[in-house]
Scaffold this active site. Structure first.
Site, PDB file in Angstrom:
ATOM      1  N   ARG A 162       0.830  -1.204   0.000  1.00 29.47           N
ATOM      2  CA  ARG A 162       0.000   0.000   0.000  1.00 29.47           C
ATOM      3  C   ARG A 162       0.868   1.259   0.000  1.00 29.47           C
ATOM      4  O   ARG A 162       2.003   1.246   0.434  1.00 29.47           O
ATOM      5  CB  ARG A 162      -0.912   0.026   1.233  1.00 29.47           C
ATOM      6  CG  ARG A 162      -2.192  -0.794   1.058  1.00 29.47           C
ATOM      7  CD  ARG A 162      -3.087  -0.667   2.268  1.00 29.47           C
ATOM      8  NE  ARG A 162      -2.430  -1.092   3.489  1.00 29.47           N
ATOM      9  CZ  ARG A 162      -1.971  -0.264   4.426  1.00 29.47           C
ATOM     10  NH1 ARG A 162      -2.102   1.048   4.284  1.00 29.47           N
ATOM     11  NH2 ARG A 162      -1.382  -0.750   5.500  1.00 29.47           N
TER      12      ARG A 162
ATOM     13  N   LYS B 251      -8.588  -2.177   1.604  1.00 33.67           N
ATOM     14  CA  LYS B 251      -8.371  -1.273   2.712  1.00 33.67           C
ATOM     15  C   LYS B 251      -9.095   0.065   2.478  1.00 33.67           C
ATOM     16  O   LYS B 251      -9.470   0.742   3.425  1.00 33.67           O
ATOM     17  CB  LYS B 251      -6.867  -1.078   2.967  1.00 33.67           C
ATOM     18  CG  LYS B 251      -6.239  -2.286   3.716  1.00 33.67           C
ATOM     19  CD  LYS B 251      -6.881  -2.463   5.051  1.00 33.67           C
ATOM     20  CE  LYS B 251      -6.274  -3.274   6.139  1.00 33.67           C
ATOM     21  NZ  LYS B 251      -5.559  -4.429   6.150  1.00 33.67           N
TER      22      LYS B 251
ATOM     23  N   HIS C 239      -9.930  -3.038  13.259  1.00 32.92           N
ATOM     24  CA  HIS C 239      -8.886  -3.679  12.455  1.00 32.92           C
ATOM     25  C   HIS C 239      -8.412  -4.886  13.252  1.00 32.92           C
ATOM     26  O   HIS C 239      -7.411  -4.841  13.966  1.00 32.92           O
ATOM     27  CB  HIS C 239      -7.732  -2.713  12.187  1.00 32.92           C
ATOM     28  CG  HIS C 239      -6.705  -3.266  11.253  1.00 32.92           C
ATOM     29  ND1 HIS C 239      -5.372  -2.945  11.317  1.00 32.92           N
ATOM     30  CD2 HIS C 239      -6.816  -4.149  10.225  1.00 32.92           C
ATOM     31  CE1 HIS C 239      -4.717  -3.585  10.364  1.00 32.92           C
ATOM     32  NE2 HIS C 239      -5.564  -4.330   9.695  1.00 32.92           N
TER      33      HIS C 239
ATOM     34  N   SER D 240      -0.255  -4.571  10.437  1.00 29.20           N
ATOM     35  CA  SER D 240       0.156  -5.524   9.424  1.00 29.20           C
ATOM     36  C   SER D 240       1.334  -6.382   9.913  1.00 29.20           C
ATOM     37  O   SER D 240       2.309  -5.850  10.444  1.00 29.20           O
ATOM     38  CB  SER D 240       0.570  -4.760   8.175  1.00 29.20           C
ATOM     39  OG  SER D 240       0.790  -5.658   7.135  1.00 29.20           O
TER      40      SER D 240
ATOM     41  N   LYS E  48      -2.701 -11.246  12.965  1.00 31.73           N
ATOM     42  CA  LYS E  48      -4.166 -11.335  12.976  1.00 31.73           C
ATOM     43  C   LYS E  48      -4.644 -12.529  12.157  1.00 31.73           C
ATOM     44  O   LYS E  48      -5.433 -13.348  12.630  1.00 31.73           O
ATOM     45  CB  LYS E  48      -4.805 -10.064  12.389  1.00 31.73           C
ATOM     46  CG  LYS E  48      -4.590  -8.813  13.190  1.00 31.73           C
ATOM     47  CD  LYS E  48      -5.236  -7.600  12.540  1.00 31.73           C
ATOM     48  CE  LYS E  48      -4.729  -7.274  11.145  1.00 31.73           C
ATOM     49  NZ  LYS E  48      -3.297  -6.953  11.069  1.00 31.73           N
ATOM     50  N   THR E  49      -4.168 -12.616  10.923  1.00 29.33           N
ATOM     51  CA  THR E  49      -4.627 -13.688  10.038  1.00 29.33           C
ATOM     52  C   THR E  49      -4.138 -15.042  10.550  1.00 29.33           C
ATOM     53  O   THR E  49      -4.908 -16.001  10.645  1.00 29.33           O
ATOM     54  CB  THR E  49      -4.126 -13.429   8.599  1.00 29.33           C
ATOM     55  OG1 THR E  49      -4.620 -12.164   8.175  1.00 29.33           O
ATOM     56  CG2 THR E  49      -4.599 -14.499   7.642  1.00 29.33           C
TER      57      THR E  49
ATOM     58  N   ASP F  61      -9.470  -9.923   9.411  1.00 28.78           N
ATOM     59  CA  ASP F  61      -8.901  -8.576   9.316  1.00 28.78           C
ATOM     60  C   ASP F  61      -9.826  -7.390   9.631  1.00 28.78           C
ATOM     61  O   ASP F  61      -9.353  -6.393  10.144  1.00 28.78           O
ATOM     62  CB  ASP F  61      -8.335  -8.387   7.907  1.00 28.78           C
ATOM     63  CG  ASP F  61      -7.338  -7.247   7.802  1.00 28.78           C
ATOM     64  OD1 ASP F  61      -6.395  -7.208   8.605  1.00 28.78           O
ATOM     65  OD2 ASP F  61      -7.514  -6.393   6.928  1.00 28.78           O
TER      66      ASP F  61
ATOM     67  N   ARG G 203       1.230 -12.456  -1.029  1.00 26.77           N
ATOM     68  CA  ARG G 203      -0.103 -12.576  -0.435  1.00 26.77           C
ATOM     69  C   ARG G 203      -0.956 -13.618  -1.123  1.00 26.77           C
ATOM     70  O   ARG G 203      -0.813 -13.857  -2.318  1.00 26.77           O
ATOM     71  CB  ARG G 203      -0.838 -11.241  -0.567  1.00 26.77           C
ATOM     72  CG  ARG G 203      -0.227 -10.102   0.199  1.00 26.77           C
ATOM     73  CD  ARG G 203      -0.765 -10.059   1.593  1.00 26.77           C
ATOM     74  NE  ARG G 203      -0.228  -8.919   2.325  1.00 26.77           N
ATOM     75  CZ  ARG G 203      -0.741  -8.483   3.477  1.00 26.77           C
ATOM     76  NH1 ARG G 203      -1.798  -9.083   4.007  1.00 26.77           N
ATOM     77  NH2 ARG G 203      -0.193  -7.471   4.109  1.00 26.77           N
TER      78      ARG G 203
HETATM   79  N1  LIG Z   1       5.117 -15.724  17.021  1.00 26.57           N
HETATM   80  C1  LIG Z   1       4.441 -15.398  15.933  1.00 26.57           C
HETATM   81  N2  LIG Z   1       3.133 -15.039  16.002  1.00 26.57           N
HETATM   82  C2  LIG Z   1       2.447 -14.674  14.909  1.00 26.57           C
HETATM   83  N3  LIG Z   1       2.949 -14.675  13.657  1.00 26.57           N
HETATM   84  C3  LIG Z   1       4.238 -15.044  13.509  1.00 26.57           C
HETATM   85  C4  LIG Z   1       5.026 -15.416  14.625  1.00 26.57           C
HETATM   86  N4  LIG Z   1       6.257 -15.720  14.177  1.00 26.57           N
HETATM   87  C5  LIG Z   1       6.239 -15.549  12.851  1.00 26.57           C
HETATM   88  N5  LIG Z   1       5.027 -15.155  12.415  1.00 26.57           N
HETATM   89  C6  LIG Z   1       4.687 -14.840  11.002  1.00 26.57           C
HETATM   90  O1  LIG Z   1       4.317 -13.466  10.946  1.00 26.57           O
HETATM   91  C7  LIG Z   1       3.347 -13.246   9.948  1.00 26.57           C
HETATM   92  C8  LIG Z   1       2.109 -12.640  10.539  1.00 26.57           C
HETATM   93  O2  LIG Z   1       1.342 -12.172   9.467  1.00 26.57           O
HETATM   94  P1  LIG Z   1      -0.224 -12.122   9.405  1.00 26.57           P
HETATM   95  O3  LIG Z   1      -0.842 -13.170  10.264  1.00 26.57           O
HETATM   96  O4  LIG Z   1      -0.614 -12.100   7.975  1.00 26.57           O
HETATM   97  O5  LIG Z   1      -0.441 -10.690  10.060  1.00 26.57           O
HETATM   98  P2  LIG Z   1      -1.627  -9.680   9.906  1.00 26.57           P
HETATM   99  O6  LIG Z   1      -2.824 -10.447   9.484  1.00 26.57           O
HETATM  100  O7  LIG Z   1      -1.776  -9.095  11.276  1.00 26.57           O
HETATM  101  O8  LIG Z   1      -1.171  -8.698   8.900  1.00 26.57           O
HETATM  102  C9  LIG Z   1       3.053 -14.594   9.330  1.00 26.57           C
HETATM  103  O9  LIG Z   1       3.827 -14.705   8.183  1.00 26.57           O
HETATM  104  C10 LIG Z   1       3.504 -15.569  10.423  1.00 26.57           C
HETATM  105  O10 LIG Z   1       3.874 -16.796   9.917  1.00 26.57           O
HETATM  106  C1  LIG Z   2      -3.617  -5.851   3.473  1.00 26.33           C
HETATM  107  C2  LIG Z   2      -3.149  -5.319   4.539  1.00 26.33           C
HETATM  108  O1  LIG Z   2      -3.432  -5.852   5.756  1.00 26.33           O
HETATM  109  P1  LIG Z   2      -2.663  -6.824   6.736  1.00 26.33           P
HETATM  110  O2  LIG Z   2      -1.230  -6.710   6.450  1.00 26.33           O
HETATM  111  O3  LIG Z   2      -3.083  -6.301   8.068  1.00 26.33           O
HETATM  112  O4  LIG Z   2      -3.190  -8.213   6.512  1.00 26.33           O
HETATM  113  C3  LIG Z   2      -2.413  -4.075   4.439  1.00 26.33           C
HETATM  114  O5  LIG Z   2      -2.098  -3.497   5.471  1.00 26.33           O
HETATM  115  O6  LIG Z   2      -2.164  -3.663   3.292  1.00 26.33           O
HETATM  116 CA   LIG Z   3      -3.646 -10.199   7.448  1.00 26.13          CA
HETATM  117 MN   LIG Z   4      -4.849  -6.282   8.194  1.00 29.93          MN
END
Ligand SMILES: Nc1ncnc2c1ncn2[C@@H]1O[C@H](COP(=O)(O)OP(=O)(O)O)[C@@H](O)[C@H]1O
Ligand SMILES: C=C(OP(=O)(O)O)C(=O)O
Ligand SMILES: [Ca+2]
Ligand SMILES: [Mn+2]
Length: 651
Positions: A166, A311, A330, A348, A352-353, A367, A432
């Site tokens: 972004r 977003k 969020h 980010s 969360k995911t 999200d 992604r």
């Molecule tokens: N201890 C941990 N807890 C959560 N995620 C972790 C950890 N260690 C590594 N990761 C990695 O960090 C990233 C978290 O990203 P994601 O879940 O997509 O975050 P968000 O959805 O908040 O943007 C993933 O690639 C995950 O595998």
């Molecule tokens: C798609 C996004 O969300 P996130 O990394 O929280 O999954 C972003 O921040 O561009």
């Molecule tokens: Ca995410």
């Molecule tokens: Mn997000």
């Protein structure tokens, strides 16, 4: 007549007489030409939901009339606002259909803007590919978009072009009489202003670009699983990749809902391949993502990163929902077998995911959510997972969701077998996967749930001084929610090459529209009314800062989250830390006790102390912007929140 002896030579025991075409099991296709043969391949889709005796709607109109209305609505979306007549729209793929005059819907000359002379574009037709299916979108992508490939598991690999994250600095919001007072402007706010006129210049630029193409994709879909607060969105885009992404990410209408869709509440014009004009006022680069709340429109120029659309709609919800006393969040969200709901806030890359996708719990969403009087609801119809270093072992549900229908952005794969190498960062670190939420096996459909029991704040602490888990008081929860601390991880936003400490109010400052204290006050009230417990979970570094220590093992974080869900962390002993005043449990099942207090994991205790103080200083400095704002109705909460932050003796 062909000879009949051939069939015997084929070894067909039944024998066959090709002269007789009434024979059962006749293997000959009854067509005259190859074209006819091909025309047999595709069965006509059920044109619409059968008109039942049910009072489906007062939209009891003919198929033809409905089609006409749909086209008129799309024509209106695509109409130039400065010319008397713009391109005419016609439904279908220009490559697959012959031109038929009867399909044309003329653009109504309806706008009061002064018009200029008719141009050649009025003689041109723009084909509309309306709510195509994933299979059709695959074909469009593979035929026409360079960089589109089917991977070994059936996902559609795509490239988002020059932008792979972004661009928050290129986001603009129209400041008009209404939004001037309603929105959060100025220092710390994500809302960089533009005026109505410049918006119209960009809008016209996008519409002209889209209309100059042979075809555009139009998606009509919904946001928010709460039926009373559902928002109808239309996305006009130039790429099959964008259309499939939104098909996956927004809520997919049923055939009947689509028929009765009518006029959208909000429209996105995604002309991402085409740049904005630097001579346009307020433009500072070739990229612009423009939100006009009054017109209920968003324009995208100069970036093809699909996350901008999702977003952008989230920003819209952060404006619309609080007006209805609904809190937009969020956060990820899931629910246990016993109905306990947990929210996972975080910026980010904080998890969360990853953490809301839990094989032992029902996924509500990864999200974007709403918290209303009736509970929580997901805004979206899909998930957008980071897939750098993705492994089947660590994240089996996400791994298995990467199959036919899933959009895989910017990943690298083997050119022959098309096996994806999730460790390869050649294109970007921000790779992604976007998939429909039902690709996760234990999804909660519809994606709604009761009031949350646990509110988990995720921070990826690159300094390595925050404890892996701490239990928060309500005022601490608010303090950390407003602070929104994390380390930005490389890739999601342009220009970030390594983790960097950052504060983002409400764990999503890039998407909020009102002042952070508005959302915080709503969260405090909801948590209090429903007795939710707040937690701070550090998914970042342990044993030292970034570069020295290492990221906390995902398996440990999962154990911590399990202990929060099960309630076992409510009944253990706690110790309060210095400076941040965080309550740390002395034990968590499945996690080595010595890592629970970060001080233990640092070999250099002095460095730990200094780093802790440094981070506390950053928190205090950041919070200064908020000290003059009252949170909620009474000033007492504000005072409590201010006192809930870190305390530095020598500050
Ligand atoms: N201890 C941990 N807890 C959560 N995620 C972790 C950890 N260690 C590594 N990761 C990695 O960090 C990233 C978290 O990203 P994601 O879940 O997509 O975050 P968000 O959805 O908040 O943007 C993933 O690639 C995950 O595998
Ligand atoms: C798609 C996004 O969300 P996130 O990394 O929280 O999954 C972003 O921040 O561009
Ligand atoms: Ca995410
Ligand atoms: Mn997000």
């Amino acid at each position: 007549m062909p000879a009949t002896s051939g069939s015997v030579a084929n070894g067909n025991a039944m024998g066959r007489n090709q002269v007789r075409d009434d024979e059962e099991g006749d293997p000959t296709v009854k067509v005259q030409t190859i074209d006819e043969l091909h025309s047999l391949q595709k069965k006509k889709s059920a044109p619409s939901t059968p008109k039942s005796s049910q009072p489906t709607s007062f939209f009891n109109i003919s198929e033809e009339e409905r089609n006409k209305q749909q086209l008129e609505s799309i024509s209106a979306s695509l109409a130039s606002l400065t010319r008397e007549s713009g391109p005419k729209v016609v439904k279908g793929d220009p490559a697959a259909r012959k031109f038929e005059a009867s399909r044309v819907a003329h653009v109504p000359a309806h706008i009061r803007t002064p018009t200029i002379a008719v141009s050649d574009s009025s003689l041109k037709f723009t084909h509309v590919l309306y709510n195509l299916s994933p299979a059709e979108l695959y074909e469009q992508a593979i035929k026409y978009e360079k960089g589109s490939f089917v991977t070994s598991t059936g996902a559609l690999a795509t490239l988002s072009g020059a932008k792979t994250g972004r661009c928050p600095r290129d986001k603009r919001v129209v400041k008009d009489e209404a939004t001037e007072n309603e929105l959060w402007w100025g220092k710390g706010s994500p809302n960089i202003e533009m005026d109505e006129h410049s918006f119209m210049v960009n809008r016209e630029r996008a519409v002209d670009y889209l209309n100059s193409l042979d075809k555009v994709f139009v998606n009509d879909q919904f946001l928010n699983w709460d039926p009373e607060n559902r928002i109808k969105v239309r996305i006009v885009s130039a790429r099959a990749y964008h259309s499939l992404f939104m098909h996956n990410m927004c809520i997919r209408p049923t055939q009947q809902e689509l028929e009765n869709f009518g006029t959208p509440d909000f429209t996105i014009y995604n002309a991402g391949q085409f740049p904005c004009n630097r001579y346009t006022h307020y433009m500072t680069s070739s990229t612009s993502i423009d939100l006009n709340l009054g017109r209920k429109e968003m324009v995208i120029l100069g970036t093809q990163y699909a996350g901008e659309m999702k977003k952008g709609l989230f920003s819209l919800m952060h404006y619309l929902m609080p007006k209805r006393q609904i809190l937009s969040l969020h956060s990820g969200c899931n629910m246990g077998k016993g109905g306990d709901v947990a929210l996972f806030f975080g910026l980010s890359g904080t998890g969360k995911t990853t953490l809301s996708t839990d094989h032992n719990r029902y996924l509500i969403g990864d999200d974007e959510h709403c918290w209303s009087e009736s509970g929580v609801s997901n805004i979206e119809g899909g998930c957008y997972a980071k897939c750098i270093d993705l492994s089947k072992e660590n994240e089996p549900d996400i791994w298995n969701a990467i199959k036919f229908g899933t959009v895989l952005e910017n990943v690298v794969f083997d050119e022959h077998f098309r096996e994806v190498d999730y460790c390869d960062k050649s294109v970007t670190e921000n790779t992604r996967a976007a998939y429909p939420i039902e690709y996760i096996p234990n999804v909660k459909l519809p994606c709604v749930g009761p009031h949350p029991k646990n509110v988990i704040l995720l921070a990826c602490d690159a300094f390595g001084v925050l404890p892996p888990v701490s239990k928060l008081s309500l005022s601490q929860t608010m303090y950390h929610f407003i602070s929104g601390y994390t380390a930005l991880v490389a890739g999601t936003e342009e220009g970030i090459k390594e983790p960097q400490a950052t504060f983002s109010a409400c764990f999503g400052a890039a998407f909020i529209m009102l002042h952070p204290t508005k959302y915080a006050a709503m969260l405090a009230e909801k948590m209090k009314n429903h007795g939710a417990t707040g937690w701070l979970v550090n998914t970042g570094w342990s044993g030292g800062s970034y570069g020295c220590g290492s990221r906390i093992k995902l398996s440990y974080t999962r154990k911590i989250i399990d202990a929060i869900h099960s309630g076992s962390l409510m009944n253990v002993e706690y110790k309060k830390t210095e400076i941040f005043g965080l309550e740390i449990p002395t034990e968590v099942q499945g996690v080595p006790s010595e890592i629970l207090n970060p001080e233990n994991t640092w070999s250099d205790k002095q460095a730990y102390k200094e780093t802790l103080k440094k981070l506390a200083g950053l928190f205090k400095n950041n919070f200064e912007t908020f000290t003059n704002h009252q949170i909620g109705e009474n000033n007492q909460l504000t005072q409590e929140i201010l006192a809930a932050g870190p305390i530095l003796d020598d500050a």
